[in-house]
Design an enzyme around this catalytic site. Structure first.
Site, mmCIF file in Angstrom:
data_model
loop_
_atom_site.group_PDB
_atom_site.id
_atom_site.type_symbol
_atom_site.label_atom_id
_atom_site.label_comp_id
_atom_site.label_asym_id
_atom_site.label_seq_id
_atom_site.Cartn_x
_atom_site.Cartn_y
_atom_site.Cartn_z
ATOM 1 N N HIS A 70 0.919 -1.069 0.085
ATOM 2 C CA HIS A 70 -0.147 0.014 -0.111
ATOM 3 C C HIS A 70 0.721 1.310 0.152
ATOM 4 O O HIS A 70 0.813 2.170 -0.911
ATOM 5 C CB HIS A 70 -0.914 -0.068 1.377
ATOM 6 C CG HIS A 70 -1.403 1.203 1.399
ATOM 7 N ND1 HIS A 70 -2.584 1.812 0.627
ATOM 8 C CD2 HIS A 70 -1.356 2.162 2.540
ATOM 9 C CE1 HIS A 70 -2.893 2.906 1.244
ATOM 10 N NE2 HIS A 70 -2.264 3.106 2.055
ATOM 11 N N ASP A 94 6.878 21.909 -26.235
ATOM 12 C CA ASP A 94 6.815 20.625 -25.550
ATOM 13 C C ASP A 94 7.674 20.590 -24.364
ATOM 14 O O ASP A 94 8.198 21.673 -23.967
ATOM 15 C CB ASP A 94 7.288 19.578 -26.662
ATOM 16 C CG ASP A 94 6.606 18.093 -26.302
ATOM 17 O OD1 ASP A 94 6.938 17.665 -25.416
ATOM 18 O OD2 ASP A 94 5.812 17.821 -27.226
ATOM 19 N N TRP A 99 6.831 0.206 4.047
ATOM 20 C CA TRP A 99 7.564 0.808 2.892
ATOM 21 C C TRP A 99 8.668 1.309 3.103
ATOM 22 O O TRP A 99 9.396 1.777 2.206
ATOM 23 C CB TRP A 99 6.405 1.754 2.394
ATOM 24 C CG TRP A 99 6.502 3.307 3.265
ATOM 25 C CD1 TRP A 99 6.093 3.557 4.036
ATOM 26 C CD2 TRP A 99 7.229 4.315 2.608
ATOM 27 N NE1 TRP A 99 6.404 4.908 4.395
ATOM 28 C CE2 TRP A 99 7.103 5.430 3.325
ATOM 29 C CE3 TRP A 99 8.150 4.475 1.259
ATOM 30 C CZ2 TRP A 99 7.733 6.561 3.411
ATOM 31 C CZ3 TRP A 99 8.801 5.770 1.004
ATOM 32 C CH2 TRP A 99 8.502 6.772 2.103
ATOM 33 N N SER A 145 13.365 6.264 -13.711
ATOM 34 C CA SER A 145 12.291 7.189 -14.281
ATOM 35 C C SER A 145 12.232 8.679 -13.593
ATOM 36 O O SER A 145 12.009 9.611 -14.428
ATOM 37 C CB SER A 145 11.066 6.291 -14.095
ATOM 38 O OG SER A 145 10.118 6.910 -14.199
ATOM 39 N N SER A 146 12.191 8.481 -12.258
ATOM 40 C CA SER A 146 12.022 9.889 -11.712
ATOM 41 C C SER A 146 13.298 10.895 -12.052
ATOM 42 O O SER A 146 12.872 12.060 -12.009
ATOM 43 C CB SER A 146 11.984 9.604 -10.187
ATOM 44 O OG SER A 146 10.874 8.920 -9.847
ATOM 45 N N HIS A 149 13.304 12.083 3.603
ATOM 46 C CA HIS A 149 12.321 13.220 4.085
ATOM 47 C C HIS A 149 12.230 14.189 2.930
ATOM 48 O O HIS A 149 11.147 14.850 2.762
ATOM 49 C CB HIS A 149 13.235 13.781 5.399
ATOM 50 C CG HIS A 149 12.103 14.875 5.924
ATOM 51 N ND1 HIS A 149 11.171 14.316 6.615
ATOM 52 C CD2 HIS A 149 11.955 16.214 5.809
ATOM 53 C CE1 HIS A 149 10.142 15.467 6.721
ATOM 54 N NE2 HIS A 149 10.666 16.613 6.416
ATOM 55 N N GLU A 169 11.614 13.330 0.212
ATOM 56 C CA GLU A 169 10.534 12.946 -0.696
ATOM 57 C C GLU A 169 9.221 13.118 -0.091
ATOM 58 O O GLU A 169 8.492 13.301 -0.961
ATOM 59 C CB GLU A 169 10.649 11.307 -0.495
ATOM 60 C CG GLU A 169 9.629 10.293 -0.994
ATOM 61 C CD GLU A 169 9.372 10.450 -2.550
ATOM 62 O OE1 GLU A 169 10.566 10.750 -3.098
ATOM 63 O OE2 GLU A 169 8.247 10.079 -2.752
ATOM 64 N N TYR A 182 8.623 16.080 0.741
ATOM 65 C CA TYR A 182 8.155 17.260 0.307
ATOM 66 C C TYR A 182 8.053 17.087 -1.323
ATOM 67 O O TYR A 182 7.316 18.088 -2.093
ATOM 68 C CB TYR A 182 9.383 18.346 0.504
ATOM 69 C CG TYR A 182 9.180 18.600 2.086
ATOM 70 C CD1 TYR A 182 8.182 19.665 2.513
ATOM 71 C CD2 TYR A 182 9.859 17.985 2.986
ATOM 72 C CE1 TYR A 182 7.914 19.753 3.854
ATOM 73 C CE2 TYR A 182 9.813 18.174 4.270
ATOM 74 C CZ TYR A 182 8.773 19.186 4.563
ATOM 75 O OH TYR A 182 8.468 19.185 5.946
ATOM 76 N N SER A 221 -1.910 27.072 -5.279
ATOM 77 C CA SER A 221 -1.641 28.555 -5.352
ATOM 78 C C SER A 221 -2.064 29.140 -6.503
ATOM 79 O O SER A 221 -2.255 30.413 -6.958
ATOM 80 C CB SER A 221 0.055 28.803 -5.426
ATOM 81 O OG SER A 221 0.236 28.335 -4.005
ATOM 82 N N HIS A 266 14.671 13.203 12.568
ATOM 83 C CA HIS A 266 13.550 13.320 13.197
ATOM 84 C C HIS A 266 12.464 12.202 13.178
ATOM 85 O O HIS A 266 11.528 11.903 13.936
ATOM 86 C CB HIS A 266 12.619 14.540 13.113
ATOM 87 C CG HIS A 266 11.909 14.533 11.728
ATOM 88 N ND1 HIS A 266 11.749 16.070 11.193
ATOM 89 C CD2 HIS A 266 11.511 13.810 10.921
ATOM 90 C CE1 HIS A 266 11.105 15.687 9.837
ATOM 91 N NE2 HIS A 266 10.930 14.422 9.773
ATOM 92 N N HIS A 267 12.953 11.158 12.106
ATOM 93 C CA HIS A 267 12.337 9.845 11.910
ATOM 94 C C HIS A 267 12.825 8.769 12.605
ATOM 95 O O HIS A 267 12.441 7.884 12.784
ATOM 96 C CB HIS A 267 12.225 9.513 10.398
ATOM 97 C CG HIS A 267 11.548 10.249 9.723
ATOM 98 N ND1 HIS A 267 10.324 10.354 9.196
ATOM 99 C CD2 HIS A 267 11.966 11.480 8.916
ATOM 100 C CE1 HIS A 267 9.968 11.100 8.299
ATOM 101 N NE2 HIS A 267 11.028 11.913 8.111
ATOM 102 N N THR A 299 6.274 27.179 5.968
ATOM 103 C CA THR A 299 4.701 26.446 5.721
ATOM 104 C C THR A 299 3.621 27.400 6.261
ATOM 105 O O THR A 299 2.740 27.698 5.625
ATOM 106 C CB THR A 299 4.742 25.038 6.408
ATOM 107 O OG1 THR A 299 5.914 24.318 6.017
ATOM 108 C CG2 THR A 299 3.568 24.399 5.942
ATOM 109 N N LYS A 350 3.294 30.192 3.903
ATOM 110 C CA LYS A 350 2.381 29.681 2.726
ATOM 111 C C LYS A 350 0.826 29.832 3.135
ATOM 112 O O LYS A 350 -0.017 30.296 2.326
ATOM 113 C CB LYS A 350 2.649 28.320 2.350
ATOM 114 C CG LYS A 350 3.923 28.301 1.630
ATOM 115 C CD LYS A 350 4.313 27.041 0.996
ATOM 116 C CE LYS A 350 5.240 26.911 -0.205
ATOM 117 N NZ LYS A 350 4.606 27.778 -1.354
ATOM 118 N N ARG A 392 1.194 0.510 15.104
ATOM 119 C CA ARG A 392 1.203 0.493 13.559
ATOM 120 C C ARG A 392 1.336 -0.976 13.017
ATOM 121 O O ARG A 392 1.987 -1.585 13.838
ATOM 122 C CB ARG A 392 1.430 1.729 12.816
ATOM 123 C CG ARG A 392 2.896 1.931 13.120
ATOM 124 C CD ARG A 392 3.409 3.179 12.435
ATOM 125 N NE ARG A 392 3.643 3.098 11.265
ATOM 126 C CZ ARG A 392 4.446 3.758 10.392
ATOM 127 N NH1 ARG A 392 5.363 4.463 10.915
ATOM 128 N NH2 ARG A 392 4.515 3.899 9.043
#
Lengths: 294, 528
Positions: B79, B108, B144, B172-173, B256, B258, B260, B271, B305-306, B331, B334, B453
């Site tokens: 998932h 293009d 994951w 790819s990315s 991390h 990732e 964002y 926006s 922080h993870h 943030t 924003k 979890r």
């Protein structure tokens, strides 16, 4: 930004989808091969890997060939050239970040994990796992020598690696001389200095192969000889793979130059190859300092 | 392909798309590729969603009812992987492909063939990844985040295919991101200076930089795993002098930024949408650009922080705690700007605006629970509970996913030439909004009460909240089938859309007809 009108958008292309199929077969084959190897089974992985690899090689010829033809046919504008330059620069940046991961791993195990396993600092309690382990880098004693037999010795930086440093740094100089010759239109000098660069790359790879042979047969320094061997072979190995690719690219450039490609205005392919070569050289200097000497 | 060398290649842009299936397989057109990305992303969204349905069905009641614990682990893992790499990221790349050339007046993407390659690698990668579910040892079951040694020493055989699938996604990315950077930096129409670009373009430029910087680190991370598994290296084994904690550092150095990567493009889209339906220009454009850049910079120095409970030194805990809290500043800028844009505007609440407003409110809630998690000593309590699950689903579902929905409704008229059915769109919004809050809000409570979890069974005291969560999740899941219906209905018909269907909208994309012609801005527009 005023030259928008002629930005070349190619028509449909078969190359990306063939490349995808090739990559998929390669990855599937390699994965199956590794899994079966570990389980001690017969494997059809190597066949798939070989087929996939051939397809990838075929599209490299085909796709780059198409780009070269289009470029020679004058379809590309100065703006297109800038797209390629941005693309190559960011590609090299991504390669830098790939090496950052492995250099980061090296610095982390040397400065944090090693001392902790040896009993130093706030995490020194890890020492109770292997009470006989003393941390000294390079790691000639691993915490568990039966699982990860340590090397007897490590590579002496002041012999082969020093020669290799000289070879690779000189090759960066020779490729730059070749580039200046190209800009001035001195085709003879260009061919000579570029050929010399390719030879220096090949010499580097030969010495690197000798060094690996020595490590495995005489020093007991292998991928499995603890974290020193792991970081040593992954860093130098990926670097060696990049030198191989770089040498092939420079060789292709040499072939193109022998066929009369490139002039003072149209030389992006050559420049990209030389950027790549300089990148490989800079990584080597980092390796020499942090992997071999320090 | 040699056919392009003739004159045809020079002026072949006037004609429309090729016929049949090969149009999509061989295409170099940014709109075709954008469409492919968006459909692929939606398929993965439904696939990853169906895995979530299995999870929620099992958790409907305490005890083991439906699946084996081993399979449950595969479901949580797949998932996460499918949603992150298959649904959210490709959706944003699809939006980038469609909209960036239209927004900056480019003919293009800068490298059209590579663009096609970037897309087609994704189905290949997910074929490799999802097929592992059918292998004898089962698919990836280590979460994951695939922490070593769960993903190395104790992993199923299929982990090797997982590693190569990650490599394909990474390639790819990176190619996709390089294309975006080259397009934005090199193909802007004359007069389209950097500080005139729509924020969606800005946020994507910064996202692309993040992608190029961290996807190779992920590649390095899985390569170390591969070597540990098959070639006896000891990167993540302390017995050889390596360290399992090293895995977490390398992974989160990727992980991390990732997160964002998955939210910045949504910031950009919102926006555009909020000013359009407030009929006011965006408040604080320049500060938005700088806030985005600050968030991107900070994302590189907060990864640990993870890992607060893994045993990093006190000074490390403090550094990562304060650095993380610092992200609340840009943030907050924003959120302040979005609210100020709406302040005294002539607001209307069409479906894109509903999703955008919900985005601002609910993403802020996710941000607040993030602040709670950033407090290291408090995090010791929250670690590995459902509170963490609640937090990141609040930033991803009403953040990233609502951002994508808002974008889809906002630009569907431009893509299809038809207006979607406003009543159905609003129904989709309200069902999603209710379902999503019902699914994820109770997770805060069970998490704070200590429910762990990634476990298929739980203590009786959590039963009621879990049942509510499951009903909410089923509602949200079923609603997305309804979204599929709305999109197909819009493609097949509906009131014709004018070039600019939203009277407050701004940007070059509204200067071309709806649906956008196959080739746009072959000659660049002049931007005043």
């Amino acid at each position: 930004m005023a030259t928008h009108e002629h930005y070349y958008v190619p028509a449909q292309s078969k190359w990306p989808i063939i490349a995808t199929v090739g990559m998929f077969i390669t990855m599937y084959g390699l994965g199956t091969w590794f899994i079966d190897m570990k389980a001690g089974r017969e494997s059809h992985g190597p066949i798939f890997f070989a087929i996939g690899g051939l397809i990838v090689a075929y599209i490299m010829f085909g796709w780059f060939g198409t780009v070269i033809k289009e470029s020679r046919a004058g379809l590309y504008s100065a703006q297109m050239d800038r797209s390629f330059r941005w693309g190559m620069s960011w590609f090299i940046f991504s390669e830098v970040m790939f090496f950052v991961a492995f250099f980061g791993a090296l610095f982390y195990v040397r400065n944090i994990t090693g001392p902790a396993l040896g009993g130093e600092g706030p995490k020194g309690i890890a020492h109770m796992l292997w009470p006989n382990f003393q941390y000294v880098w390079p790691l000639l004693h691993t915490p568990d020598p039966t699982l990860f037999p340590p090397p007897k010795e490590i590579i002496d930086p002041w012999h082969l690696p020093l020669i290799n440093t000289v070879l690779l740094v000189s090759s960066s100089v020779t490729v730059t001389i070749a580039h200046h010759a190209l800009k001035k239109g001195h085709r003879g000098a260009l061919k000579l200095w570029l050929a010399l660069t390719v030879l220096l790359g090949l010499a580097f790879l030969m010495l690197q192969a000798m060094e690996y042979h020595e490590a495995y047969t005489e020093l007991g320094l292998t991928l499995g000889s603890g974290i020193y061997g792991a970081t040593f072979f992954m860093l130098t190995g990926f670097h060696g793979a990049h030198v191989t690719i770089g040498t092939i690219i420079l060789f292709v450039m040499l072939m193109r130059i022998l066929r009369g490609h490139f002039d003072a205005e149209h030389q992006f392919g050559f420049e990209a190859a030389s950027w790549y070569w300089h990148f490989v050289d800079v990584v080597w200097v980092g390796l020499f300092v942090f992997v071999y000497v320090l | 392909m040699s056919a392009v060398i003739d004159d045809h290649g020079h002026e072949g842009h006037a004609h429309g798309p090729a016929k049949g299936l090969m149009r999509w397989v061989l295409t170099t057109n940014h709109k075709d590729i954008g469409t492919l990305y968006l459909w692929f992303s939606f398929c993965m969204f439904l696939l990853g969603g169906s895995f979530a349905m299995v999870i929620r069905a099992e958790l409907f009641q305490p005890g083991l009812q439906i699946v084996e614990p081993a399979f449950f682990n595969q479901m949580t893992t797949m998932h996460g992987l499918v949603m992150v790499f298959g649904a959210v990221m490709p959706a944003f790349v699809g939006l980038a492909n469609w909209m960036i050339p239209l927004m900056i007046g480019a003919p293009d993407m800068a490298l059209p063939r590579m663009n096609n390659f970037s897309f087609w690698l994704l189905p290949a990668a997910f074929l490799l990844l999802v097929s592992t579910l059918f292998t004898p040892g089962g698919g990836p079951n280590f979460g994951w985040t695939f922490y070593a040694p769960l993903s190395t020493t104790y992993a199923p055989e299929s982990v090797t295919y997982f590693i190569f699938a990650i490599h394909l996604m990474g390639i790819s990315s990176i190619m996709g991101a390089i294309n975006v950077v080259a397009t934005i930096l090199n193909l802007r129409a004359p007069g389209m200076t950097l500080m005139k670009m729509p924020l969606f373009v800005w946020t994507w430029l910064i996202t692309a930089f993040l992608l190029i910087a961290v996807m190779p680190v992920l590649a390095g991370c899985v390569t170390m795993m591969l070597m540990d598994i098959h070639f006896h290296t000891s990167f993540f084994s302390a017995a050889g002098g390596g360290d399992p904690v090293l895995f977490q550092h390398v992974f989160w150095f990727f992980g991390h930024p990732e997160v964002y990567i998955m939210i910045l493009p949504a910031f950009g889209a919102v926006s555009s949408i909020i000013p359009a339906f407030s009929r006011k220009p965006l408040f604080g454009y320049t500060s938005m650009v700088y806030a985005t850049a600050s968030i991107a910079f900070l994302s590189f120095i907060v990864w640990a922080h993870h890992m607060f409970v893994v045993g990093i030194p006190l000074v490390g805990e403090l550094f990562f705690m304060y650095a993380t809290m610092l992200i609340a500043v840009p943030t907050g800028v924003k959120v302040f700007n979005w609210v100020s844009t709406m302040w005294q505007g002539e607001l209307t609440f069409e479906t894109p605006m509903l999703f955008a407003v919900a985005f601002v409110i609910l993403f802020t809630i996710g941000g607040f629970s993030g602040l709670m998690l950033a407090i290291a000593p408090a995090d010791f309590q929250y670690q590995d509970t459902y509170f963490v699950v609640a937090h990141f689903h609040y930033v991803l579902v009403p953040g990233a996913i609502f951002g994508i929905f808002a974008s889809a409704y906002y630009w569907l008229p431009k893509w299809t030439g038809h207006m979607y059915d406003e009543t159905l769109g609003k129904l989709h919004f309200w069902l999603s909004f209710i379902g999503m809050n019902m699914a994820f809000f109770p997770m805060h409570f069970v998490g704070l009460a200590g429910m762990p979890r990634r476990v298929p069974d739980y203590n009786l005291q959590f039963a009621d909240f879990n049942m509510v969560s499951s009903i909410g999740a089923f509602t949200f899941g079923a609603t997305q089938i309804f979204f599929l219906f709305i999109v197909i209905k819009t493609i097949r018909g509906g009131p014709p859309a004018p070039a600019k269907p939203w009277d407050g909208a701004e940007g070059l994309e509204w200067t071309v007809p709806s649906p956008a012609p196959y080739h746009t801005f072959v000659t660049p527009p002049e931007v005043k």
